[in-house]
Design an enzyme around this catalytic site. Structure first.
Site, PDB file in Angstrom:
ATOM      1  N   CYS A  41       0.954  -0.798  -0.372  1.00  0.00           N
ATOM      2  CA  CYS A  41      -0.303  -0.204   0.011  1.00  0.00           C
ATOM      3  C   CYS A  41       0.668   1.178  -0.049  1.00  0.00           C
ATOM      4  CB  CYS A  41      -0.603  -0.055   1.776  1.00  0.00           C
ATOM      5  SG  CYS A  41      -2.421  -1.759   1.460  1.00  0.00           S
ATOM      6  N   ARG A  79       4.817   0.054  -6.699  1.00  0.00           N
ATOM      7  CA  ARG A  79       5.162  -0.798  -5.441  1.00  0.00           C
ATOM      8  C   ARG A  79       3.874  -1.149  -5.549  1.00  0.00           C
ATOM      9  NH1 ARG A  79       6.162   2.625  -0.967  1.00  0.00           N
ATOM     10  NH2 ARG A  79       4.758   1.926   1.011  1.00  0.00           N
ATOM     11  N   TRP A 119      -3.297  -2.772  -1.665  1.00  0.00           N
ATOM     12  CA  TRP A 119      -2.372  -4.051  -2.136  1.00  0.00           C
ATOM     13  C   TRP A 119      -3.246  -4.555  -1.032  1.00  0.00           C
ATOM     14  CZ3 TRP A 119       1.044  -7.936   0.291  1.00  0.00           C
ATOM     15  CH2 TRP A 119       1.262  -8.640  -0.670  1.00  0.00           C
ATOM     16  N   ASN A 136      -1.782   2.485   6.171  1.00  0.00           N
ATOM     17  CA  ASN A 136      -1.235   0.670   5.762  1.00  0.00           C
ATOM     18  C   ASN A 136      -0.861   0.509   7.069  1.00  0.00           C
ATOM     19  OD1 ASN A 136      -1.154   2.019   3.167  1.00  0.00           O
ATOM     20  ND2 ASN A 136       1.557   2.775   2.852  1.00  0.00           N
ATOM     21  N   GLY A 137      -0.356  -1.228   6.656  1.00  0.00           N
ATOM     22  CA  GLY A 137       0.158  -2.231   7.598  1.00  0.00           C
ATOM     23  C   GLY A 137      -1.841  -2.901   8.554  1.00  0.00           C
ATOM     24  N   GLU A 183      18.756 -16.290  -7.431  1.00  0.00           N
ATOM     25  CA  GLU A 183      17.441 -15.031  -7.973  1.00  0.00           C
ATOM     26  C   GLU A 183      18.008 -15.056  -9.836  1.00  0.00           C
ATOM     27  OE1 GLU A 183      17.154 -12.618  -7.111  1.00  0.00           O
ATOM     28  OE2 GLU A 183      17.145 -10.803  -8.441  1.00  0.00           O
ATOM     29  N   LYS A 193      13.538 -13.733 -11.263  1.00  0.00           N
ATOM     30  CA  LYS A 193      14.121 -12.303 -11.708  1.00  0.00           C
ATOM     31  C   LYS A 193      13.195 -12.739 -13.010  1.00  0.00           C
ATOM     32  CE  LYS A 193      15.760 -10.399  -9.490  1.00  0.00           C
ATOM     33  NZ  LYS A 193      14.891  -9.902  -9.110  1.00  0.00           N
ATOM     34  N   GLU A 242       9.144 -13.970 -11.552  1.00  0.00           N
ATOM     35  CA  GLU A 242       8.108 -12.561 -11.010  1.00  0.00           C
ATOM     36  C   GLU A 242       8.106 -12.021 -12.520  1.00  0.00           C
ATOM     37  OE1 GLU A 242       9.566 -10.579  -7.849  1.00  0.00           O
ATOM     38  OE2 GLU A 242      11.904 -10.718  -9.423  1.00  0.00           O
ATOM     39  N   HIS A 261      19.349 -35.643  -9.478  1.00  0.00           N
ATOM     40  CA  HIS A 261      18.444 -35.910  -8.358  1.00  0.00           C
ATOM     41  C   HIS A 261      17.256 -36.254  -8.143  1.00  0.00           C
ATOM     42  CE1 HIS A 261      22.231 -37.193  -6.113  1.00  0.00           C
ATOM     43  NE2 HIS A 261      22.349 -35.942  -7.357  1.00  0.00           N
ATOM     44  N   LYS A 268       6.681  -4.151  -4.730  1.00  0.00           N
ATOM     45  CA  LYS A 268       8.131  -3.996  -3.889  1.00  0.00           C
ATOM     46  C   LYS A 268       8.284  -3.966  -2.422  1.00  0.00           C
ATOM     47  CE  LYS A 268      11.969  -2.226  -5.342  1.00  0.00           C
ATOM     48  NZ  LYS A 268      12.761  -3.410  -6.544  1.00  0.00           N
TER      49      LYS A 268
HETATM   50  C1  AGP Z   1      13.126  -9.209  -5.656  1.00  0.00           C
HETATM   51  O1  AGP Z   1      12.299  -9.316  -7.094  1.00  0.00           O
HETATM   52  C2  AGP Z   1      11.520  -9.270  -4.639  1.00  0.00           C
HETATM   53  N1  AGP Z   1      10.900  -7.358  -5.504  1.00  0.00           N
HETATM   54  C3  AGP Z   1      11.207  -9.363  -3.381  1.00  0.00           C
HETATM   55  O2  AGP Z   1      11.910 -10.847  -3.461  1.00  0.00           O
HETATM   56  C4  AGP Z   1      12.192  -8.922  -2.728  1.00  0.00           C
HETATM   57  O3  AGP Z   1      13.277  -9.178  -2.641  1.00  0.00           O
HETATM   58  C5  AGP Z   1      11.870  -9.698  -1.001  1.00  0.00           C
HETATM   59  O4  AGP Z   1      10.390  -9.041  -0.823  1.00  0.00           O
HETATM   60  C6  AGP Z   1      12.687  -8.750  -0.175  1.00  0.00           C
HETATM   61  O5  AGP Z   1      12.429  -7.450  -0.473  1.00  0.00           O
HETATM   62  P1  AGP Z   1      13.743  -6.632   0.745  1.00  0.00           P
HETATM   63  O6  AGP Z   1      14.799  -6.725   0.484  1.00  0.00           O
HETATM   64  O7  AGP Z   1      13.136  -4.886   0.989  1.00  0.00           O
HETATM   65  O8  AGP Z   1      13.560  -7.049   2.176  1.00  0.00           O
END
Ligand code: AGP
Length: 601
Positions: free
Chosen positions: A2, A27, A71, A97-98, A477, A481, A484, A500, A596
């Site tokens: 949010c 976000r 969100w 937010n929260g 990673e 990428k 997502e 395996h 984000k």
């Molecule tokens: C990665 O591309 C994502 N945006 C997500 O996995 C992110 O890395 C994760 O939510 C951790 O975020 P942070 O580094 O702000 O804690």
């Protein structure tokens, strides 16, 4: 996640708040709304769609306004559940937010005299404020009394017809003020108003602030408190796209500059001394028996890379934990365990919860983060900044490579403090750190070739990434990428693990990406490459050594970069993922279902 924005001042409030919401779209959200107050009236506009569906309220609608991108956590992403939420009179508007954890009990208490219109936890807040206003108190007092009833996390912004100003409150969810020439801003992150001012005040837990057209006052626990004004070191342009099609592509290409910022002033070309603005003492670093890293997502993968570096060069056992699964264990005294939270936003709820659990048991804590003033910097004993600048794309790119580069600096620092790293290894690591920006630029210069390879494989059934040692976090990673932003199935593995089980999935339409760089056991990984080729799969190899690359069907040639060579491969695979997603027309900066920074557990 949010987003909150708000403004009170002499500029056109509706336009400023609407623009603030547009700046926060990155976000991730699924509904939005705006409320303006002034001249004894309150106007509210909400949508179950995008910010662009909202009207831009005119100045006549009000001189103070708040806005929200939601969100959804409690309640579907509908117009009724979008913020702002109002009380029964329609005079009080709240954005939040929260999570209000005790909302159900509060709603049961309120429902006798109040009508609820949404399924959200937030809606109890305006009705609580309404009950206090009925006692004839000010909006500030009504909010103070309301927050005393709330448990959980909240960043709140409230405005009301017939009550001056905007009142804001913070507890475990980020909220900051922006001090402009024409008025005061409030937001969940500075991107909302950075085009107007870079002068900010980070509110702390328990802070309640009252913003009027002429001043801003902060209270905590009923008493007036003073809070500093800090100058952010980035600009609106830094938060803009600078001509790229997507923030993610811009941030991929920003990596040489981001890395130079991470390195600047921290190493010298000659010696192997590292200058880190850290407070953890040499004695603490010498006495630490174990280092435990807690992180999520991309930051977790950076933690795995940090483990490779620290265990190799700092004579320190390292365990890396998905933050949501973390509990400080081990027979050692917690005070001998350094817990490092890696989080670019500094607001990830799972990571903050893990850090708090370790701190409560007495472990020293360190935050490795990108965000000044973030919650993690206020709660950890010490903070080390990766200095990547604002990262707007939901998919982390430059923050990953800057996290790893900063972890390499930390490795040198701890290795020297523990007399564990040889001068030659320290020099090799220093050279790799120093050379990394240039090596990354060389890969970025291959972007057209990498894009062509991406398009060739864009219609594959699935993608598998394999690596060993420091190549494994890069494999994990790079798979994240791709999945997502393209929504394709992609998985990363230790190269030796394919046989395996996962090998059963390999076909002639599931390319396998192999990290064949130095510090990734390239020759042993090359053996695994042959296993998949014999099942008809194409192998896309990333290597600096032409000999190692000969095993692959397609090769992306990398510049040598010592222990950070896998990081260079990671940059190539960021571009690979980007161009596959772009080929499919995906909303790359705002992937479905993702945010984000995930500030809920
Ligand atoms: C990665 O591309 C994502 N945006 C997500 O996995 C992110 O890395 C994760 O939510 C951790 O975020 P942070 O580094 O702000 O804690």
């Amino acid at each position: 996640m949010c987003g909150i924005t708000g403004y009170i001042g002499t500029d056109p409030t509706g336009r400023i708040v609407h623009e603030g919401l547009q700046n926060l779209e990155y976000r991730g959200y699924d509904s939005a709304g705006i409320a303006l107050a002034g001249g004894g009236s309150l106007s509210v506009h909400k949508t179950g769609g995008e910010v662009g569906d909202l009207p831009v309220p005119s100045r006549e609608d009000g001189t103070r306004g708040i806005g929200h991108t939601r969100w959804s956590t409690h309640g579907e992403p509908t117009r009724e559940n979008a913020h702002p939420h109002t009380d029964c009179t329609g005079d009080v508007a709240v954005v939040h937010n929260g999570i209000i954890e005790n909302y159900a009990a509060l709603a049961d208490e309120l429902r006798a005299d109040h009508v609820f219109h949404s399924d959200t936890d937030t809606e109890v807040v305006p009705h609580l404020i309404e009950t206090h206003l009925a006692d004839g108190v000010s909006l500030l007092t009504a909010v103070q009394r309301t927050t005393e009833r709330l448990t959980g996390s909240y960043a709140l912004a409230i405005t009301a017809a017939g009550h001056d100003g905007i009142v804001v409150a913070r507890s475990d969810s980020p909220l900051l003020l922006g001090h402009g020439d024409t008025g005061t801003f409030v937001a969940s992150d500075a991107t909302a108003f950075i085009e107007h001012t870079n002068r900010v005040t980070y509110l702390r837990n328990g802070d309640i602030a009252h913003l009027t057209e002429t001043e801003w006052t902060v209270y905590n626990d009923g008493a007036r408190v003073s809070r500093d004004i800090e100058a952010l070191d980035w600009s609106a342009d830094a938060a803009g796209k600078s001509g790229y099609d997507h923030y993610m592509l811009k941030e991929i290409h920003e990596q040489p500059r981001a890395l130079r910022q991470a390195i600047s002033g921290r190493i010298s070309d000659l010696g192997t001394d590292v200058t880190l603005d850290m407070e953890l003492s040499t004695e603490t670093l010498q006495n630490v028996a174990e280092l435990q890293i807690v992180a999520c997502g991309t930051s977790y993968h950076a933690g795995l890379y940090a483990k490779e570096l620290l265990e190799t060069h700092a004579d320190l056992p390292v365990t890396v934990h998905v933050a949501s699964e973390y509990e400080l264990r081990g027979g050692r005294s917690p005070k001998d365990t350094l817990v490092v939270a890696i989080t670019q936003s500094g607001e990830t709820a799972d990571t903050l919860a893990a850090l708090r659990s370790a701190a409560q048991k007495g472990a020293p804590t360190l935050a490795l983060t990108n965000t000044l003033g973030s919650t993690v910097t206020r709660e950890a004993d010490d903070a080390l900044f990766i200095r990547a600048g604002p990262e707007i794309g939901v998919a982390a790119t430059k923050t990953f490579v800057s996290q790893v580069a900063t972890a390499a600096l930390l490795t040198m620092h701890i290795g020297r403090a523990r007399n564990a790293i040889s001068t030659s290894d320290a020099a090799a690591l220093r050279d790799a750190i120093r050379d990394l920006p240039g090596a990354v630029q060389q890969v970025l210069d291959q972007a057209p070739e990498i894009a062509s390879i991406a398009r060739e494989y864009a219609d594959s059934d699935a993608f598998f990434y394999v690596g060993r040692r420091a190549g494994r976090p890069v494999a994990l990673e790079s798979a994240l990428k791709l999945k997502e932003i393209s929504y394709d199935h992609a998985e990363g593995f230790s190269a030796g693990e394919l046989k395996h089980g996962p090998l059963a999935l390999v076909t002639d339409n599931t390319p396998v990406v192999a990290v064949l760089t130095e510090y990734a056991a390239p020759e042993r990984t090359a053996n695994n490459v042959k296993e998949v080729q014999s099942r008809g799969a194409d192998v896309i190899g990333l290597a600096s050594d032409a000999g190692t690359a000969r095993h692959a069907d397609v090769t992306i040639t990398l510049p040598a970069c010592g222990p950070l060579e896998p990081v260079v491969a990671n940059v190539a695979l960021q571009l690979f993922a980007y161009h596959i997603a772009n080929e499919k027309g995906r909303p790359i900066d705002k992937p479905r279902n993702l945010a984000k920074s995930v500030t809920v557990e």
